[in-house]
Design a protein around this motif. Structure first.
Motif, short mmCIF file in Angstrom:
data_model
loop_
_atom_site.label_atom_id
_atom_site.label_comp_id
_atom_site.label_asym_id
_atom_site.label_seq_id
_atom_site.Cartn_x
_atom_site.Cartn_y
_atom_site.Cartn_z
N ARG A 1 0.86 -1.18 0.00
CA ARG A 1 0.00 0.00 0.00
C ARG A 1 0.89 1.23 0.00
NH1 ARG A 1 -5.22 -1.51 1.40
NH2 ARG A 1 -5.78 0.64 1.88
N VAL A 2 0.69 2.10 -0.96
CA VAL A 2 1.53 3.29 -1.11
C VAL A 2 0.64 4.49 -1.41
CG1 VAL A 2 3.61 2.08 -1.85
CG2 VAL A 2 1.88 2.69 -3.53
N LYS A 3 1.21 5.67 -1.23
CA LYS A 3 0.47 6.89 -1.48
C LYS A 3 0.58 7.35 -2.93
CE LYS A 3 0.89 8.49 3.29
NZ LYS A 3 1.38 9.56 4.19
N SER A 4 1.67 7.00 -3.60
CA SER A 4 1.86 7.37 -4.99
C SER A 4 2.35 6.16 -5.77
CB SER A 4 2.84 8.53 -5.12
OG SER A 4 4.09 8.17 -4.55
N ASN A 5 2.46 6.30 -7.05
CA ASN A 5 2.81 5.18 -7.92
C ASN A 5 4.31 4.87 -7.85
OD1 ASN A 5 2.99 3.24 -9.87
ND2 ASN A 5 2.63 4.63 -11.58
N PRO A 6 4.70 3.70 -7.33
CA PRO A 6 6.13 3.37 -7.26
C PRO A 6 6.60 2.49 -8.42
CG PRO A 6 4.92 1.83 -5.92
CD PRO A 6 3.89 2.69 -6.63
N LEU A 7 5.71 2.17 -9.36
CA LEU A 7 6.06 1.25 -10.43
C LEU A 7 6.94 1.95 -11.46
CD1 LEU A 7 2.60 -0.48 -10.92
CD2 LEU A 7 4.45 -1.12 -9.39
N PRO A 8 8.11 1.40 -11.74
CA PRO A 8 9.02 2.03 -12.70
C PRO A 8 8.51 1.89 -14.13
CG PRO A 8 9.91 -0.08 -12.02
CD PRO A 8 8.69 0.16 -11.18
N LEU A 9 8.95 2.78 -15.00
CA LEU A 9 8.52 2.76 -16.39
C LEU A 9 8.96 1.48 -17.10
CD1 LEU A 9 9.21 6.47 -17.44
CD2 LEU A 9 7.01 5.41 -16.88
N CYS A 10 10.11 0.94 -16.70
CA CYS A 10 10.62 -0.26 -17.37
C CYS A 10 9.70 -1.46 -17.18
CB CYS A 10 12.03 -0.58 -16.88
SG CYS A 10 12.12 -0.99 -15.11
N LEU A 11 8.85 -1.43 -16.14
CA LEU A 11 7.92 -2.53 -15.93
C LEU A 11 6.95 -2.66 -17.09
CD1 LEU A 11 6.41 -4.68 -14.28
CD2 LEU A 11 5.28 -2.84 -13.04
N PHE A 12 6.56 -1.53 -17.68
CA PHE A 12 5.53 -1.52 -18.71
C PHE A 12 6.09 -1.77 -20.11
CE2 PHE A 12 4.06 1.07 -15.19
CZ PHE A 12 2.82 0.53 -14.96
#
Length: 473
Positions: A144-155
């Protein structure tokens, strides 16, 4: 006395050759030992480094990494510290150290589970980055996080085959450049998308997607979404506790599950090209008939029940039968492949459609009533079947009928009699009584009537299962 041959294979404690034969596992190659440790959580795998100098670096050869912050780590890897205030620091240090020295690439899986809002985005982003650079195939994220921690390289990963994102993210927006050419399994939970366009962009970037699960997702700023997507390879689709309208074109779809348990949610699915469907599970909650969109919601539900007519297993649960009854639909299709039908709340009027399934499902073998035969209180004492049931054709090859919440009322007995008189291949009829609503006298009266009903099948056995005892007739 001569020694047993079987026992002679093992050395005596302290005898010659004992040390050589007690630790055979350490003689295996490093790669094989690392593969074996891959089946353990990473913390357990790392703890094997204290066994001996031989095992000190074996854990660095695992091809599966699993980190769970809900099970906290201490600095020396010697156990869990449930109440330690420095758990966050120890966990960060542990993950950083493992990823820094880990040697295997590519890796098969990377699982990361964290608590609520306890890790800043930079650490999470760096850890996921490392997994992507190592060519991970299965990526499971839970935090659970307040902002998006997913890196661009994931997509833009070319190696990720299975992606599970159970992350409570607010205003999640998918990047414009998305390409996941290897992704086959996508599981999304508790994500609040910034808009329905982001969700559509994500799906359109997965040409090989075979399994899609969406649970408790939301779309901002509107209360729902309207998404249209075509997934030519999709075989499994699950949508639970979501609000929105989905138009799906999936010609290879095999398994469909829709579950809407909350009355304030409006989950609508329009299904195209569903001829390959094998299993459909539909469950919708109650909606007030005075709601402005009740008529539209009812029509969509009826259209969906008609669209899945090629399924072999059909579950119509919750209040789905009520919407079908209120629609008074007279143009129901046949269900030529249906083998198993499971129904939820059935009103007396809903038996019009039960009779339709029995008359237009020539392969039907199993019929289940999970919430009783009849739910209408005022009609429970009616002994005559409505003409829509009594005069309906009966063409199914029914072999097993299971009824839960049986109370022995006149209307229920009339329906049981109808099934026994028409099902010529029936082998077993199981009635599970609500005995706390029935006196012993009522049980005996109900059982006597069941015993007297004529049966079209000479091999049929009626089983009455109750709290007090079970009877076969």
């Amino acid at each position: 006395m001569s020694q047993c041959r079987k026992c002679s294979r093992f050395p005596e404690p302290g005898g010659a050759g004992a040390n050589e034969k007690l630790d055979r596992i350490s003689t295996l190659p490093d790669e094989l030992l690392g593969y074996m440790l891959s089946f353990l959580p990473t913390k357990c795998a790392v703890s094997t480094s204290v066994l001996s100098s031989r095992w000190r670096y074996i854990h660095l050869l695992t091809n599966c990494l699993s980190f769970d912050a809900t099970k906290t780590y201490d600095e020396n890897h010697d156990g869990f510290e449930e109440d330690d205030k420095d758990d966050k620091k120890y966990f960060k240090r542990f993950v950083n150290r493992v990823l820094l020295f880990h040697k295997v690439s590519p890796i098969k899986s990377f699982h990361l589970t964290c608590g609520e809002y306890i890790y800043d985005d930079s650490h999470l982003r760096n850890w996921i980055n490392v997994a992507i650079r190592k060519g991970v195939e299965q990526l499971h994220l839970r935090f659970r996080v307040k902002s998006n921690p997913l890196p661009l390289c994931l997509f833009t990963s070319h190696t990720v085959v299975e992606l599970k994102i159970h992350v409570s993210i607010s205003h999640f927006q998918v990047p414009d450049s998305v390409h996941l050419p290897s992704l086959k399994i996508l599981d999304l939970k508790e994500i609040r998308f910034s808009n329905s366009h982001s969700f559509g962009v994500l799906l359109s970037a997965c040409p090989l997607l075979q399994e899609l699960r969406i649970v408790s997702c939301r779309w901002s700023p509107l209360p729902g979404c309207h998404v249209r997507f075509s997934l030519r390879e999709l075989k499994l689709l699950t949508i639970k506790s979501c609000d929105g309208q989905f138009e799906v074109d999936a010609p290879k779809l095999i398994d469909l599950e829709l579950h809407c348990p909350h009355p304030h949610l409006r989950l609508v699915l329009s299904l195209k090209n569903a001829d390959s469907l094998v299993k459909a599970h539909l469950s919708f909650s109650y909606m007030n008939e005075s709601a402005n969109d009740f008529s539209s919601f009812k029509q969509h539900n009826v259209a969906l029940i008609k669209a899945v007519h090629h399924a072999k297993e059909l579950y119509v649960l919750g209040y789905s039968m009520k919407y079908l009854t209120l629609s008074d639909e007279d143009h129901m299709p046949s269900y030529p492949n249906l083998l198993k039908l499971t129904l939820g709340r059935c009103s007396y009027a809903a038996w019009k459609y039960v009779a339709h399934w029995l008359g237009h499902s020539p392969r039907l073998q199993t019929l289940n009533f999970e919430q009783g035969l009849v739910k209408d209180g005022p009609r429970l004492r009616d002994e005559e079947l409505p003409p829509t049931v009594a005069l309906a054709p009966f063409s199914s090859r029914l072999k097993v009928v299971n009824v839960s919440d049986f109370r022995g009322f006149a209307a229920e007995l009339a329906l049981v009699k109808y099934l026994l008189e028409n099902a010529g291949l029936l082998k077993r009829l199981v009635l599970r009584q609500l005995t706390y609503e029935m006196t012993r006298k009522q049980e005996r009266q109900s059982n006597r009537k069941l015993l007297m009903f004529p049966r079209a099948s000479k091999t049929c056995v009626v089983q009455v299962k109750g709290y007090r005892r079970d009877d076969d007739f």
